[in-house]
Design a protein around this motif. Structure first.
Motif, PDB file in Angstrom:
ATOM      1  N   PRO A 148     -55.393  30.519  26.495  1.00  0.00           N
ATOM      2  CA  PRO A 148     -56.326  30.871  27.558  1.00  0.00           C
ATOM      3  C   PRO A 148     -55.711  31.837  28.562  1.00  0.00           C
ATOM      4  CG  PRO A 148     -55.478  28.654  27.866  1.00  0.00           C
ATOM      5  CD  PRO A 148     -55.021  29.102  26.524  1.00  0.00           C
ATOM      6  N   ALA A 149     -56.560  32.592  29.248  1.00  0.00           N
ATOM      7  CA  ALA A 149     -56.089  33.579  30.229  1.00  0.00           C
ATOM      8  C   ALA A 149     -55.810  32.909  31.570  1.00  0.00           C
ATOM      9  CB  ALA A 149     -57.112  34.693  30.371  1.00  0.00           C
ATOM     10  N   ILE A 150     -55.023  31.847  31.533  1.00  0.00           N
ATOM     11  CA  ILE A 150     -54.665  31.089  32.730  1.00  0.00           C
ATOM     12  C   ILE A 150     -53.163  30.868  32.695  1.00  0.00           C
ATOM     13  CG2 ILE A 150     -55.001  28.947  34.050  1.00  0.00           C
ATOM     14  CD1 ILE A 150     -57.661  28.594  32.542  1.00  0.00           C
ATOM     15  N   ILE A 151     -52.484  31.134  33.797  1.00  0.00           N
ATOM     16  CA  ILE A 151     -51.046  30.898  33.846  1.00  0.00           C
ATOM     17  C   ILE A 151     -50.780  29.426  33.550  1.00  0.00           C
ATOM     18  CG2 ILE A 151     -48.985  30.950  35.303  1.00  0.00           C
ATOM     19  CD1 ILE A 151     -50.294  33.200  36.895  1.00  0.00           C
ATOM     20  N   PRO A 152     -50.016  29.111  32.500  1.00  0.00           N
ATOM     21  CA  PRO A 152     -49.847  27.711  32.101  1.00  0.00           C
ATOM     22  C   PRO A 152     -48.987  26.876  33.043  1.00  0.00           C
ATOM     23  CG  PRO A 152     -48.569  29.159  30.677  1.00  0.00           C
ATOM     24  CD  PRO A 152     -49.404  30.039  31.533  1.00  0.00           C
ATOM     25  N   LYS A 153     -48.126  27.503  33.858  1.00  0.00           N
ATOM     26  CA  LYS A 153     -47.342  26.728  34.815  1.00  0.00           C
ATOM     27  C   LYS A 153     -48.266  26.226  35.915  1.00  0.00           C
ATOM     28  CE  LYS A 153     -42.649  28.387  34.116  1.00  0.00           C
ATOM     29  NZ  LYS A 153     -42.753  29.453  33.117  1.00  0.00           N
ATOM     30  N   LEU A 154     -48.345  24.909  36.048  1.00  0.00           N
ATOM     31  CA  LEU A 154     -49.353  24.279  36.908  1.00  0.00           C
ATOM     32  C   LEU A 154     -49.290  24.737  38.353  1.00  0.00           C
ATOM     33  CD1 LEU A 154     -49.210  20.610  35.575  1.00  0.00           C
ATOM     34  CD2 LEU A 154     -51.020  22.297  35.188  1.00  0.00           C
ATOM     35  N   GLU A 155     -48.092  24.959  38.863  1.00  0.00           N
ATOM     36  CA  GLU A 155     -47.948  25.271  40.290  1.00  0.00           C
ATOM     37  C   GLU A 155     -48.162  26.743  40.610  1.00  0.00           C
ATOM     38  OE1 GLU A 155     -43.770  24.988  38.443  1.00  0.00           O
ATOM     39  OE2 GLU A 155     -45.716  24.002  38.262  1.00  0.00           O
ATOM     40  N   PHE A 156     -48.311  27.585  39.596  1.00  0.00           N
ATOM     41  CA  PHE A 156     -48.516  29.014  39.818  1.00  0.00           C
ATOM     42  C   PHE A 156     -50.007  29.333  39.921  1.00  0.00           C
ATOM     43  CE2 PHE A 156     -44.368  30.758  37.719  1.00  0.00           C
ATOM     44  CZ  PHE A 156     -43.620  30.031  38.635  1.00  0.00           C
ATOM     45  N   GLY A 157     -50.343  30.239  40.829  1.00  0.00           N
ATOM     46  CA  GLY A 157     -51.711  30.710  40.929  1.00  0.00           C
ATOM     47  C   GLY A 157     -52.504  30.045  42.032  1.00  0.00           C
ATOM     48  N   SER A 158     -53.782  30.340  42.075  1.00  0.00           N
ATOM     49  CA  SER A 158     -54.661  29.823  43.122  1.00  0.00           C
ATOM     50  C   SER A 158     -55.258  28.477  42.722  1.00  0.00           C
ATOM     51  CB  SER A 158     -55.784  30.825  43.402  1.00  0.00           C
ATOM     52  OG  SER A 158     -56.515  31.080  42.214  1.00  0.00           O
ATOM     53  N   PRO A 159     -55.763  27.714  43.691  1.00  0.00           N
ATOM     54  CA  PRO A 159     -56.295  26.377  43.396  1.00  0.00           C
ATOM     55  C   PRO A 159     -57.450  26.358  42.401  1.00  0.00           C
ATOM     56  CG  PRO A 159     -55.957  26.653  45.757  1.00  0.00           C
ATOM     57  CD  PRO A 159     -55.769  28.001  45.143  1.00  0.00           C
ATOM     58  N   ASP A 160     -58.188  27.484  42.298  1.00  0.00           N
ATOM     59  CA  ASP A 160     -59.347  27.482  41.394  1.00  0.00           C
ATOM     60  C   ASP A 160     -58.950  27.449  39.920  1.00  0.00           C
ATOM     61  OD1 ASP A 160     -58.382  30.025  41.036  1.00  0.00           O
ATOM     62  OD2 ASP A 160     -60.246  31.047  41.581  1.00  0.00           O
ATOM     63  N   LYS A 161     -57.654  27.603  39.619  1.00  0.00           N
ATOM     64  CA  LYS A 161     -57.231  27.568  38.214  1.00  0.00           C
ATOM     65  C   LYS A 161     -57.502  26.215  37.580  1.00  0.00           C
ATOM     66  CE  LYS A 161     -52.927  27.261  36.983  1.00  0.00           C
ATOM     67  NZ  LYS A 161     -51.502  27.622  36.795  1.00  0.00           N
ATOM     68  N   PHE A 162     -57.522  25.151  38.402  1.00  0.00           N
ATOM     69  CA  PHE A 162     -57.708  23.819  37.846  1.00  0.00           C
ATOM     70  C   PHE A 162     -59.149  23.611  37.381  1.00  0.00           C
ATOM     71  CE2 PHE A 162     -54.230  23.355  41.039  1.00  0.00           C
ATOM     72  CZ  PHE A 162     -53.207  23.317  40.106  1.00  0.00           C
TER      73      PHE A 162
END
Length: 302
Positions: free
Chosen positions: A88-102
């Motif tokens: 998927p086009a989502i950074i797999p490291k949980l703590e990286f990126g903006s809150p909307d990734k969840f």
């Protein structure tokens, strides 16, 4: 454009944003640990607390520069590429990126490949409630320190270090991004026998990648033929991944893979630094199961 390249371009945008910031602003503290400001945020950490994991999530945990990006790509090849699927086009490291990734992760089909550099106690509670299998990747502390030193000086999202000697003291005191190597190792050693936890070392992966891939795939219940294992290993040697990153137009991808060697610390450590690190290992990990797996006398003694 592949999703993997999209993720790397997102990371490149973060790197570009960091270049406009002063070095003293690149890290920020959260609950006593330093994190890269352009990749992490307090809002993301707060949202992460209520993240809903799934029993079949494929989870990788490691301290930075222990081979996490290498192992993450191997896991993605096991789960996605071998079955002609894109990650998927989502950074797999949980703590990286903006809150909307969840919210985006909620929409992804299972199994999802996830990763983190967070400490055991900072992982979302749902990982333990769902008994998610977690692969803990470790590397000897001396090579980890040297690799992180170069990562600081080659990665624009982190503040450059004036010297190895200065960085070494920061590493030993835990004043580096994602905190203390030894604190994380001590915390995980308490859970080394927990159900659903498997430990693998960077050094054993370097020694026999085919065997490591087989061991990891069996742990996660990923069915691979011998031919598939060999193919993933061929595509996934550190040398192969470094060559692919060098040819990439995405600069931050080229920063991730440097040498990937065992024993490079011998080119940097002074005798006094060797003694200090040896004493810390003795204090924190000597005689423990995790300490035995690190094989310190083989990998960290001159």
């Amino acid at each position: 454009m592949t999703n993997r390249v999209k993720i790397m371009q997102e990371m490149q945008e973060a790197a570009s944003a960091a270049e406009a910031m002063s070095p003293d602003k690149l890290l920020f503290p959260y609950k006593g640990v330093l994190y890269p400001r352009v990749l992490c945020s307090a809002e993301t950490f707060e949202a992460l607390g209520s993240f809903e994991s799934r029993e079949d999530d494929v989870m990788l945990v490691s301290y930075p520069k222990c081979g996490s990006n290498w192992t993450l790509q191997l896991l993605q090849d096991m789960v996605y590429s071998i079955h002609d699927k894109e990650p998927p086009a989502i950074i797999p490291k949980l703590e990286f990126g903006s809150p909307d990734k969840f919210e985006k992760l909620k929409q992804e089909s299972s199994p999802r490949v996830l990763a983190t550099h967070l400490f055991y106690d900072d992982l979302p509670k749902s990982f333990f409630d769902k008994k998610v299998k977690m692969l803990l990747l470790i590397r000897n502390p001396k090579d980890t320190a040297v690799s992180l030193f170069h990562f600081y000086n080659n990665n624009p999202v982190l503040p450059p270090c004036s010297s190895w000697d200065t960085f070494f003291q920061d590493f030993m005191s835990g004043k580096v991004c994602f905190g203390s190597y030894f604190d994380q190792a001590v915390a995980w050693n308490k859970h080394i026998d927990d159900e659903g936890v498997m430990i693998i070392t960077f050094e054993e992966m370097k020694k026999d990648l085919d065997a490591a891939i087989k061991k990891i795939s069996e742990f996660f219940g990923i069915s691979l033929t011998e031919e598939q294992i060999q193919l993933i290993a061929k595509m996934g040697t550190f040398k192969s991944m470094k060559e692919k990153s060098t040819k990439s137009d995405v600069e931050c991808l080229q920063v991730i893979f440097r040498k990937g060697e065992v024993g490079d610390w011998k080119n940097y450590f002074t005798e006094a630094q060797n003694q200090e690190m040896d004493a810390r290992f003795e204090e924190c990990l000597a005689g423990t199961k995790l300490g035995e797996m690190i094989n310190y006398n083989v990998h960290c003694k001159s």
